[in-house]
Enzyme design. Structure first.
Site, PDB file in Angstrom:
ATOM      1  N   ARG A  75       4.483  -6.916   2.672  1.00  0.00           N
ATOM      2  CA  ARG A  75       3.064  -7.280   2.537  1.00  0.00           C
ATOM      3  C   ARG A  75       2.635  -8.141   3.721  1.00  0.00           C
ATOM      4  O   ARG A  75       2.785  -9.353   3.730  1.00  0.00           O
ATOM      5  CB  ARG A  75       2.862  -8.045   1.225  1.00  0.00           C
ATOM      6  CG  ARG A  75       1.485  -8.588   1.001  1.00  0.00           C
ATOM      7  CD  ARG A  75       0.472  -7.571   0.629  1.00  0.00           C
ATOM      8  NE  ARG A  75       0.751  -6.952  -0.664  1.00  0.00           N
ATOM      9  CZ  ARG A  75       0.136  -5.838  -1.090  1.00  0.00           C
ATOM     10  NH1 ARG A  75      -0.779  -5.250  -0.349  1.00  0.00           N
ATOM     11  NH2 ARG A  75       0.454  -5.324  -2.271  1.00  0.00           N
ATOM     12  N   GLN A  94       1.124   4.991  -3.595  1.00  0.00           N
ATOM     13  CA  GLN A  94      -0.036   4.671  -2.755  1.00  0.00           C
ATOM     14  C   GLN A  94       0.384   4.587  -1.288  1.00  0.00           C
ATOM     15  O   GLN A  94       1.445   4.085  -0.959  1.00  0.00           O
ATOM     16  CB  GLN A  94      -0.603   3.319  -3.229  1.00  0.00           C
ATOM     17  CG  GLN A  94      -1.582   2.680  -2.288  1.00  0.00           C
ATOM     18  CD  GLN A  94      -2.805   2.105  -2.990  1.00  0.00           C
ATOM     19  OE1 GLN A  94      -3.410   2.759  -3.834  1.00  0.00           O
ATOM     20  NE2 GLN A  94      -3.166   0.883  -2.638  1.00  0.00           N
ATOM     21  N   ARG A  99       5.885   3.633   5.249  1.00  0.00           N
ATOM     22  CA  ARG A  99       6.085   2.176   5.227  1.00  0.00           C
ATOM     23  C   ARG A  99       7.328   1.748   4.460  1.00  0.00           C
ATOM     24  O   ARG A  99       7.687   0.568   4.509  1.00  0.00           O
ATOM     25  CB  ARG A  99       4.834   1.460   4.678  1.00  0.00           C
ATOM     26  CG  ARG A  99       4.489   1.756   3.239  1.00  0.00           C
ATOM     27  CD  ARG A  99       3.255   0.969   2.792  1.00  0.00           C
ATOM     28  NE  ARG A  99       2.863   1.288   1.431  1.00  0.00           N
ATOM     29  CZ  ARG A  99       1.967   0.619   0.729  1.00  0.00           C
ATOM     30  NH1 ARG A  99       1.360  -0.434   1.255  1.00  0.00           N
ATOM     31  NH2 ARG A  99       1.644   0.966  -0.495  1.00  0.00           N
ATOM     32  N   HIS A 167      -2.396  -0.468   9.065  1.00  0.00           N
ATOM     33  CA  HIS A 167      -3.015  -1.308   8.028  1.00  0.00           C
ATOM     34  C   HIS A 167      -2.829  -2.782   8.410  1.00  0.00           C
ATOM     35  O   HIS A 167      -2.026  -3.499   7.804  1.00  0.00           O
ATOM     36  CB  HIS A 167      -2.287  -0.975   6.721  1.00  0.00           C
ATOM     37  CG  HIS A 167      -2.850  -1.564   5.474  1.00  0.00           C
ATOM     38  ND1 HIS A 167      -3.181  -2.887   5.332  1.00  0.00           N
ATOM     39  CD2 HIS A 167      -3.112  -0.990   4.276  1.00  0.00           C
ATOM     40  CE1 HIS A 167      -3.613  -3.093   4.098  1.00  0.00           C
ATOM     41  NE2 HIS A 167      -3.583  -1.958   3.440  1.00  0.00           N
ATOM     42  N   ASP A 212     -13.593  -3.697   0.045  1.00  0.00           N
ATOM     43  CA  ASP A 212     -12.647  -2.589   0.236  1.00  0.00           C
ATOM     44  C   ASP A 212     -13.451  -1.382   0.705  1.00  0.00           C
ATOM     45  O   ASP A 212     -13.975  -0.612  -0.097  1.00  0.00           O
ATOM     46  CB  ASP A 212     -11.914  -2.305  -1.093  1.00  0.00           C
ATOM     47  CG  ASP A 212     -10.685  -1.443  -0.894  1.00  0.00           C
ATOM     48  OD1 ASP A 212     -10.480  -0.956   0.237  1.00  0.00           O
ATOM     49  OD2 ASP A 212      -9.931  -1.251  -1.874  1.00  0.00           O
ATOM     50  N   GLU A 271      -8.254  -2.267   9.483  1.00  0.00           N
ATOM     51  CA  GLU A 271      -7.247  -1.219   9.636  1.00  0.00           C
ATOM     52  C   GLU A 271      -7.829  -0.072  10.464  1.00  0.00           C
ATOM     53  O   GLU A 271      -8.972   0.321  10.256  1.00  0.00           O
ATOM     54  CB  GLU A 271      -6.845  -0.716   8.250  1.00  0.00           C
ATOM     55  CG  GLU A 271      -6.537  -1.860   7.281  1.00  0.00           C
ATOM     56  CD  GLU A 271      -6.452  -1.395   5.824  1.00  0.00           C
ATOM     57  OE1 GLU A 271      -6.138  -0.215   5.592  1.00  0.00           O
ATOM     58  OE2 GLU A 271      -6.704  -2.214   4.938  1.00  0.00           O
TER      59      GLU A 271
HETATM   60  C1  BG6 Z   1      -6.218  -1.038   1.569  1.00  0.00           C
HETATM   61  C2  BG6 Z   1      -6.948  -0.227   0.527  1.00  0.00           C
HETATM   62  O1  BG6 Z   1      -6.084  -0.280   2.721  1.00  0.00           O
HETATM   63  O2  BG6 Z   1      -4.919  -1.379   1.087  1.00  0.00           O
HETATM   64  C3  BG6 Z   1      -7.024  -1.008  -0.778  1.00  0.00           C
HETATM   65  O3  BG6 Z   1      -8.250   0.099   1.006  1.00  0.00           O
HETATM   66  C4  BG6 Z   1      -5.627  -1.427  -1.212  1.00  0.00           C
HETATM   67  O4  BG6 Z   1      -7.640  -0.217  -1.771  1.00  0.00           O
HETATM   68  C5  BG6 Z   1      -4.960  -2.182  -0.068  1.00  0.00           C
HETATM   69  O5  BG6 Z   1      -5.723  -2.241  -2.363  1.00  0.00           O
HETATM   70  C6  BG6 Z   1      -3.536  -2.645  -0.375  1.00  0.00           C
HETATM   71  O6  BG6 Z   1      -2.756  -1.568  -0.765  1.00  0.00           O
HETATM   72  P1  BG6 Z   1      -1.238  -1.775  -1.151  1.00  0.00           P
HETATM   73  O7  BG6 Z   1      -0.729  -0.439  -1.595  1.00  0.00           O
HETATM   74  O8  BG6 Z   1      -0.532  -2.252   0.085  1.00  0.00           O
HETATM   75  O9  BG6 Z   1      -1.219  -2.808  -2.235  1.00  0.00           O
END
Ligand code: BG6
Length: 300
Positions: A75, A94, A99, A167, A212, A271
């Site tokens: 993160r 997601q 990653r 990101h 967002d 991003e």
């Molecule tokens: C962003 C998205 O790029 O990443 C958000 O637009 C999302 O919707 C955020 O919550 C974090 O995503 P993740 O999967 O790293 O928790």
């Protein structure tokens, strides 16, 4: 609250300006030191987790609560999002799988002035329901700026449609003193309003609640002006038509396990990629390049 761990060991090996270590969670990483800056890259996700010019605070934000584990994303820094962005009904998880893959270090080079470049490669994808055959490379150059380039090479006999995104989590002194400049009159998809299409009216975007947004058709540079750190960060890009702006704010922060409840005040994600309407359609055997240069200067 803090779930981070300190580095466990002595350097495993060194190359001029590069030290190899077992980083947090014993994940292999590189520490880079140049005449202008320092940087850290984990092979897990090929993730740049740190970049700092000597006379400035860190440019990249890394959560104190981040996981450092083989099957979890880190993160903060610059997660590589590929081959899909967000959640997709027909795909698991997601933001794709790049990653959480372990990348290989293929090459390192040092320029006469002390700039360091590294080239990483993701283990090749064989054809799968989520992704046709392809190869991924990531090039990172560390000098007075940080330049990253994601290269996707199709190995498939069919058109490959995918999304990508770097990101990037930026450190800010105080989110209330930040403005994002360069997106005026750009259309965006508001992910908090069911992807409703809206148009940005502000020349300087201020953040005072959850944000967002996917700004579309926006190849131009974006600047993050941080009055608290008295710093302007410039995001210049090539091969990127989308810009995502994300800050989870108070309520959402509390639901994100690997993110501190108050950390939304010290970060913003801007991003660079190609997502939703800007997704990439790569012809058989072709290559796509997404390049981002991050630089900073004192706020004028
Ligand atoms: C962003 C998205 O790029 O990443 C958000 O637009 C999302 O919707 C955020 O919550 C974090 O995503 P993740 O999967 O790293 O928790």
């Amino acid at each position: 609250m803090a779930k981070t761990r300190t580095k466990s060991g002595e350097p495993k090996a060194t190359f001029p300006r590069v030290t190899f270590l077992d980083g947090r969670g014993d994940l292999p990483m590189l520490e880079i030191a140049t005449p202008w800056s320092s940087a850290e890259i984990y092979l897990h996700g090929a993730q740049v987790t740190h970049f700092k010019k000597h006379d400035e605070p860190p440019l990249l934000f890394l959560s104190q609560c981040s996981c450092f584990a083989a099957d979890q994303p880190i993160r903060g820094g610059i997660p590589i999002i590929f081959p899909w962005f967000g959640k997709s009904a027909d795909k698991p998880g997601q933001h794709g799988f790049a990653r959480v893959r372990d990348w290989e270090l293929k090459e390192m080079a040092m320029a006469p002035d002390g700039a360091v470049s590294v080239r990483l490669r993701m283990p090749e994808c064989a054809d799968s329901p989520e992704c046709p055959a392809c190869a991924l490379e990531y090039r990172v150059t560390v000098d007075s700026a940080l330049t990253v380039e994601l290269i996707v090479m199709s190995r498939s006999g069919q058109e490959f449609v995918f999304e990508n995104c770097l990101h990037t989590y930026f450190t800010v002194g105080d989110i209330g003193a930040v403005s994002i400049v360069g997106l005026k009159a750009v259309d965006y998809l508001d992910q908090l309003a069911g992807f409703a299409r809206k148009t940005e009216t502000r020349g300087a975007i201020r953040i005072s609640s959850e944000v967002d947004r996917i700004y579309v058709d926006t190849p131009q540079p974006v600047e993050i002006r941080d009055e608290s750190l008295r710093r302007a960060v410039r995001v210049e890009k090539e091969g990127s038509a989308s810009t995502v702006v994300w800050n989870p704010w108070i309520t959402k922060s509390k639901t994100i396990q690997d993110f501190g409840d108050e950390e939304y005040q010290q970060m913003v994600c801007v991003e660079s990629g190609n997502v939703t309407a800007n997704k990439i359609k790569l012809a058989p055997g072709q290559t796509s390049r997404l390049k981002v240069k991050l630089s900073s200067a004192a706020l004028g």
